[in-house]
Scaffold this motif. Structure first.
Motif, PDB file in Angstrom:
ATOM      1  N   ALA A   6      -5.557 -26.506  -6.694  1.00 12.91           N
ATOM      2  CA  ALA A   6      -6.673 -25.699  -7.188  1.00 12.91           C
ATOM      3  C   ALA A   6      -7.709 -25.450  -6.100  1.00 12.91           C
ATOM      4  O   ALA A   6      -8.250 -24.347  -5.977  1.00 12.91           O
ATOM      5  CB  ALA A   6      -7.326 -26.393  -8.392  1.00 12.91           C
ATOM      6  N   THR A   7      -7.991 -26.473  -5.289  1.00 12.71           N
ATOM      7  CA  THR A   7      -8.976 -26.328  -4.216  1.00 12.71           C
ATOM      8  C   THR A   7      -8.493 -25.341  -3.169  1.00 12.71           C
ATOM      9  O   THR A   7      -9.273 -24.510  -2.673  1.00 12.71           O
ATOM     10  CB  THR A   7      -9.267 -27.689  -3.553  1.00 12.71           C
ATOM     11  OG1 THR A   7      -9.626 -28.642  -4.557  1.00 12.71           O
ATOM     12  CG2 THR A   7     -10.400 -27.573  -2.553  1.00 12.71           C
ATOM     13  N   SER A   8      -7.224 -25.409  -2.819  1.00 16.53           N
ATOM     14  CA  SER A   8      -6.664 -24.477  -1.835  1.00 16.53           C
ATOM     15  C   SER A   8      -6.722 -23.047  -2.360  1.00 16.53           C
ATOM     16  O   SER A   8      -7.062 -22.115  -1.616  1.00 16.53           O
ATOM     17  CB  SER A   8      -5.212 -24.861  -1.506  1.00 16.53           C
ATOM     18  OG  SER A   8      -5.152 -26.146  -0.923  1.00 16.53           O
ATOM     19  N   ALA A   9      -6.383 -22.874  -3.639  1.00 20.19           N
ATOM     20  CA  ALA A   9      -6.461 -21.536  -4.235  1.00 20.19           C
ATOM     21  C   ALA A   9      -7.897 -21.030  -4.240  1.00 20.19           C
ATOM     22  O   ALA A   9      -8.164 -19.850  -3.964  1.00 20.19           O
ATOM     23  CB  ALA A   9      -5.900 -21.563  -5.665  1.00 20.19           C
TER      24      ALA A   9
ATOM     25  N   ASN B 268      -8.337  -6.141   0.438  1.00 20.41           N
ATOM     26  CA  ASN B 268      -8.268  -7.042  -0.704  1.00 20.41           C
ATOM     27  C   ASN B 268      -7.339  -8.205  -0.388  1.00 20.41           C
ATOM     28  O   ASN B 268      -6.207  -8.008   0.048  1.00 20.41           O
ATOM     29  CB  ASN B 268      -7.768  -6.279  -1.939  1.00 20.41           C
ATOM     30  CG  ASN B 268      -7.757  -7.137  -3.192  1.00 20.41           C
ATOM     31  OD1 ASN B 268      -6.861  -7.940  -3.378  1.00 20.41           O
ATOM     32  ND2 ASN B 268      -8.746  -6.954  -4.042  1.00 20.41           N
ATOM     33  N   ILE B 269      -7.829  -9.435  -0.607  1.00 18.00           N
ATOM     34  CA  ILE B 269      -7.052 -10.617  -0.250  1.00 18.00           C
ATOM     35  C   ILE B 269      -5.755 -10.706  -1.059  1.00 18.00           C
ATOM     36  O   ILE B 269      -4.719 -11.160  -0.553  1.00 18.00           O
ATOM     37  CB  ILE B 269      -7.894 -11.914  -0.443  1.00 18.00           C
ATOM     38  CG1 ILE B 269      -7.150 -13.134   0.130  1.00 18.00           C
ATOM     39  CG2 ILE B 269      -8.234 -12.124  -1.913  1.00 18.00           C
ATOM     40  CD1 ILE B 269      -6.929 -13.082   1.609  1.00 18.00           C
ATOM     41  N   PHE B 270      -5.772 -10.230  -2.305  1.00 25.73           N
ATOM     42  CA  PHE B 270      -4.560 -10.299  -3.131  1.00 25.73           C
ATOM     43  C   PHE B 270      -3.506  -9.311  -2.626  1.00 25.73           C
ATOM     44  O   PHE B 270      -2.309  -9.592  -2.665  1.00 25.73           O
ATOM     45  CB  PHE B 270      -4.904 -10.039  -4.592  1.00 25.73           C
ATOM     46  CG  PHE B 270      -5.785 -11.094  -5.192  1.00 25.73           C
ATOM     47  CD1 PHE B 270      -5.300 -12.361  -5.472  1.00 25.73           C
ATOM     48  CD2 PHE B 270      -7.123 -10.829  -5.459  1.00 25.73           C
ATOM     49  CE1 PHE B 270      -6.118 -13.341  -6.014  1.00 25.73           C
ATOM     50  CE2 PHE B 270      -7.954 -11.804  -6.003  1.00 25.73           C
ATOM     51  CZ  PHE B 270      -7.446 -13.056  -6.271  1.00 25.73           C
TER      52      PHE B 270
ATOM     53  N   THR C 143      -1.865 -18.227   5.542  1.00 26.78           N
ATOM     54  CA  THR C 143      -2.734 -17.179   5.006  1.00 26.78           C
ATOM     55  C   THR C 143      -4.024 -17.094   5.815  1.00 26.78           C
ATOM     56  O   THR C 143      -4.494 -16.006   6.163  1.00 26.78           O
ATOM     57  CB  THR C 143      -3.060 -17.450   3.528  1.00 26.78           C
ATOM     58  OG1 THR C 143      -1.849 -17.587   2.783  1.00 26.78           O
ATOM     59  CG2 THR C 143      -3.873 -16.307   2.931  1.00 26.78           C
ATOM     60  N   GLY C 144      -4.596 -18.267   6.134  1.00 25.15           N
ATOM     61  CA  GLY C 144      -5.825 -18.301   6.919  1.00 25.15           C
ATOM     62  C   GLY C 144      -5.637 -17.722   8.308  1.00 25.15           C
ATOM     63  O   GLY C 144      -6.517 -17.012   8.816  1.00 25.15           O
TER      64      GLY C 144
ATOM     65  N   GLY D 187     -11.151 -14.555   0.678  1.00 23.13           N
ATOM     66  CA  GLY D 187     -11.370 -13.309  -0.061  1.00 23.13           C
ATOM     67  C   GLY D 187     -12.661 -12.625   0.347  1.00 23.13           C
ATOM     68  O   GLY D 187     -12.729 -11.394   0.453  1.00 23.13           O
ATOM     69  N   THR D 188     -13.720 -13.408   0.565  1.00 24.34           N
ATOM     70  CA  THR D 188     -15.005 -12.848   1.015  1.00 24.34           C
ATOM     71  C   THR D 188     -14.878 -12.245   2.401  1.00 24.34           C
ATOM     72  O   THR D 188     -15.406 -11.150   2.672  1.00 24.34           O
ATOM     73  CB  THR D 188     -16.096 -13.939   1.005  1.00 24.34           C
ATOM     74  OG1 THR D 188     -16.222 -14.467  -0.318  1.00 24.34           O
ATOM     75  CG2 THR D 188     -17.431 -13.358   1.453  1.00 24.34           C
TER      76      THR D 188
END
Length: 445
Positions: free
Chosen positions: A243-246, A263-265, A404-405, A254-255
């Motif tokens: 959850a924290t990673s998400a 868009n990050i998604f 992702t990062g 996302g910011t």
């Protein structure tokens, strides 16, 4: 500022008849992961066969086989096409500044969540220190000076033979500067290196066709060896880490993505093939070459991608940072050791340093955790055995967050340099690109 590129980026795939869904790579990998889970659960004896394990290990080795030449060709080509040598240093400074800021957010987020949800309390753990002895020993032998000296290879051939990312990167940067200094005389060699890079990406595209087999083997062995029951009463830590990673990806990354203009998604959807391969193999290195190729296709500068992505594999490990602070608090809570505010600040500072020695290889996060615990409070080190059995399940999310990062970092630094093609970015985020398509992977504009 207008976007600029230094060499032709991979061309956009031509729109034609879409592939049947069962021929799409990410569908095949996802199916293989599901089958691997079922086989590992229903037939653990078969799943733990050394040949099943070899399927996953073999695929990772196939990918790692070409990582060194990919990094060398990409970095050398990117630098050799730059007219101003100062740009390389400028991009490097911007990348490191970005890494430090975003890594700090990851570390702080892990501490905040760990304090808000103390899932380790009441565990009454009695750790077996012997289970983690090799990791503690490995961490204790890597000081800051050792890490810096390790970047310098004993020989160029040795750097390529070992596949050490930072060593290859150092030589590639030096070689790129030397090639740049040759001027017109170096253009022929530069063109050869460009062609070699496209050929190696073609090898990657061929190897990628074996990704479903590798994902099946790795996942079946993991579930067969540890079993779903391995999570046991530690399911709280696993769920909290997921959850924290998400939360980090959605809020922080996302910011950053919104600030740059995407868009990050959509970005996650764009690299879904690589994410699924990482999920199956637990190693973000297994998707490094494809990620670099896709980022160039996305509109990022080749020189920026060549410098930011390989460097990020040691300096921008967001998932590892979250894991270290969260796991440190969990261990302290499970052992009943109270950590003061000063202790937690020390965790931040130590973790910022120890995380720099990690790479995308499975288990590296556990080694850095050992180094962090030993530096903060040696009494916490035996507690590593508490999370040892579930580390394999957490390493997947570490790797997913890391890759992702690093992808977002390359886009951001390209934008910061004024070398992000926004039109190409928007066009590609709406396309599906299969990295196993050889023609698409090596075609140039």
């Amino acid at each position: 500022m207008s976007a600029t590129t230094h060499i032709d980026a991979p061309a956009l795939p031509k729109r034609g008849k879409s592939k049947p869904f069962y021929k799409v790579l990410y569908v095949q990998v996802l199916f293989a992961i599901v089958v691997g889970v079922l086989v590992g659960w229903l037939s653990p004896h078969f799943a733990t066969n050394e040949w099943i394990k070899a399927l996953g290990d073999g695929f990772v080795k196939l990918i790692k086989m070409v990582i060194a030449p990919i990094i060398f060709c990409t970095v050398v080509s990117g630098i050799a096409h730059i007219q101003d040598a100062r740009k390389v240093g400028r991009v490097g400074i911007k990348a490191l500044l970005y890494f430090e800021v975003v890594s700090s957010f990851a570390l702080v987020l892990g501490l905040i969540v760990g304090n808000l949800f103390p899932v380790g309390h009441g565990l009454a753990a009695k750790p077996d220190a012997g289970a983690v002895a090799k990791y503690v020993d490995q961490a204790s032998h890597m000081s800051a000076v050792d890490f810096v000296l390790h970047i310098i290879p004993d020989s160029v051939v040795g750097a390529f033979a070992k596949g050490d990312i930072l060593q290859v990167l150092l030589f590639a940067v030096l070689f790129g500067f030397a090639l740049m200094a040759l001027g017109e005389r170096g253009h022929r060699l530069r063109d050869v290196i460009d062609d070699a890079a496209h050929a190696v990406f073609g090898v990657i595209a061929i190897v990628m066709k074996a990704a479903p087999i590798g994902a099946f083997g790795a996942m079946a062995f993991t579930i067969g060896k540890y079993g779903p029951a391995a999570l046991g009463n530690l399911i709280g830590l696993v769920a909290l880490f997921y959850a924290t990673s998400a939360l980090f990806v959605v809020l922080v990354l996302g910011t950053i993505a919104k600030f740059v203009g995407f868009n990050i998604f959509r970005f996650i959807g764009y690299i879904k093939d690589e994410l699924l391969i990482v999920l199956g193999t637990s190693s973000s290195e297994s998707a490094l070459p494809q990620l670099m190729e896709k980022l160039e296709r996305l509109g990022c500068s080749k020189s920026v991608v060549g410098l930011v992505v390989p460097t990020g594999y040691s300096f921008n490990l967001d998932g590892t940072n979250i894991y270290m602070t969260l796991a440190t608090l969990f261990i302290a809570q499970a052992l009943g050791i109270e950590l003061s505010f000063g202790d937690q600040v020390a965790i931040l500072l130590v973790a910022m340093l120890t995380s720099k020695g990690a790479s995308g290889v499975t288990g590296a996060g556990f080694v850095t955790l050992a180094g962090t615990l030993a530096a903060v409070n040696p009494a916490l080190v035996p507690g590593m055995a508490i999370v040892f059995s579930i580390d394999k399940f957490m390493s997947e999310v570490r790797a997913l967050t890391n890759i992702t990062g690093n992808g977002v970092a390359a886009v951001f630094v390209s934008w910061w340099e004024g070398e992000l093609d926004h039109d190409r970015l928007r066009a590609n985020l709406s396309r599906n690109v299969d990295p196993s398509d050889v023609e698409t992977a090596v075609t140039t504009g």
